[in-house]
Design a protein around this motif. Structure first.
Motif, PDB file in Angstrom:
ATOM      1  N   LEU A 295       0.837  -1.192   0.000  1.00 22.62           N
ATOM      2  CA  LEU A 295       0.000   0.000   0.000  1.00 22.62           C
ATOM      3  C   LEU A 295       0.875   1.248   0.000  1.00 22.62           C
ATOM      4  N   PRO A 296       0.422   2.320  -0.634  1.00 19.55           N
ATOM      5  CA  PRO A 296       1.228   3.550  -0.635  1.00 19.55           C
ATOM      6  C   PRO A 296       1.321   4.147   0.765  1.00 19.55           C
ATOM      7  N   ASP A 297       2.472   4.738   1.040  1.00 19.79           N
ATOM      8  CA  ASP A 297       2.693   5.386   2.333  1.00 19.79           C
ATOM      9  C   ASP A 297       2.174   6.819   2.347  1.00 19.79           C
ATOM     10  N   ASN A 298       2.177   7.467   1.185  1.00 25.52           N
ATOM     11  CA  ASN A 298       1.822   8.873   1.083  1.00 25.52           C
ATOM     12  C   ASN A 298       0.359   9.016   0.677  1.00 25.52           C
ATOM     13  N   ALA A 299      -0.426   9.676   1.496  1.00 24.77           N
ATOM     14  CA  ALA A 299      -1.837   9.914   1.185  1.00 24.77           C
ATOM     15  C   ALA A 299      -2.101  11.397   0.930  1.00 24.77           C
ATOM     16  N   ALA A 300      -1.024  12.189   0.817  1.00 24.27           N
ATOM     17  CA  ALA A 300      -1.165  13.634   0.649  1.00 24.27           C
ATOM     18  C   ALA A 300      -1.614  13.982  -0.763  1.00 24.27           C
ATOM     19  N   ILE A 301      -2.476  14.966  -0.850  1.00 22.14           N
ATOM     20  CA  ILE A 301      -2.856  15.538  -2.142  1.00 22.14           C
ATOM     21  C   ILE A 301      -1.981  16.776  -2.294  1.00 22.14           C
ATOM     22  N   ASP A 302      -0.854  16.600  -3.003  1.00 20.49           N
ATOM     23  CA  ASP A 302       0.133  17.661  -3.101  1.00 20.49           C
ATOM     24  C   ASP A 302       0.356  18.076  -4.561  1.00 20.49           C
ATOM     25  N   ALA A 303       1.277  19.001  -4.773  1.00 19.47           N
ATOM     26  CA  ALA A 303       1.543  19.540  -6.106  1.00 19.47           C
ATOM     27  C   ALA A 303       1.982  18.466  -7.103  1.00 19.47           C
TER      28      ALA A 303
END
Length: 144
Positions: free
Chosen positions: A74-82
């Motif tokens: 599973l992905p570690d990053n759940a941020a909605i970023d640039a």
């Protein structure tokens, strides 16, 4: 066995693209052209895929681990970023201009679809450039 299962999944996906007509860029572009010859069939394909994925995820999360692996990846990053928004925009623009996304592009190559000889090399160059930018944090951070 893992490679065979991956190949089998890819073949089922490719056959599904052909059967649904999604390997034809004109069909995709007609879906996106709501003021022209709009074709709603892509919405039905997406709806069917969403229902199938919902059922599949519901069933798979009951397992302790995947059938072909030791743990779920599973992905570690759940941020909605640039970078995410930039990548989504580039994907959407490419899809809207060419009528292809990566899966149908490879399928269309085998079908001899027109325009694929321009789209597929451009897509591969974009993938290589994205990998190049990602390996150099100073370049990647300037875009964020």
């Amino acid at each position: 066995m893992r490679n065979f299962m991956s190949l089998s999944a890819g073949m089922v996906f490719g056959i599904g693209l052909i059967v649904s007509g999604m390997a034809d860029p004109a069909k995709v572009l007609n879906f996106l052209d709501i003021l022209g010859p709009w074709d709603p069939s892509l919405a039905f394909v997406m709806g069917g895929a969403s229902v199938t994925a919902f059922i599949g995820y519901h069933l798979i999360w009951r397992r302790e681990r995947p059938v072909m692996g030791s743990e779920f990846d599973l992905p570690d990053n759940a941020a909605i970023d640039a970078p995410l928004l930039t990548g989504a925009a580039i994907f959407g623009i490419g899809w809207g201009l060419g009528g292809f996304c990566p899966g149908p592009a490879w399928t269309s190559l085998l079908l001899g679809s027109s325009g694929i000889l321009v789209f597929l090399p451009a897509m591969l160059v974009g993938i290589v450039l994205a990998g190049f930018v990602k390996t150099f944090p100073s370049i990647a951070s300037k875009g964020a």
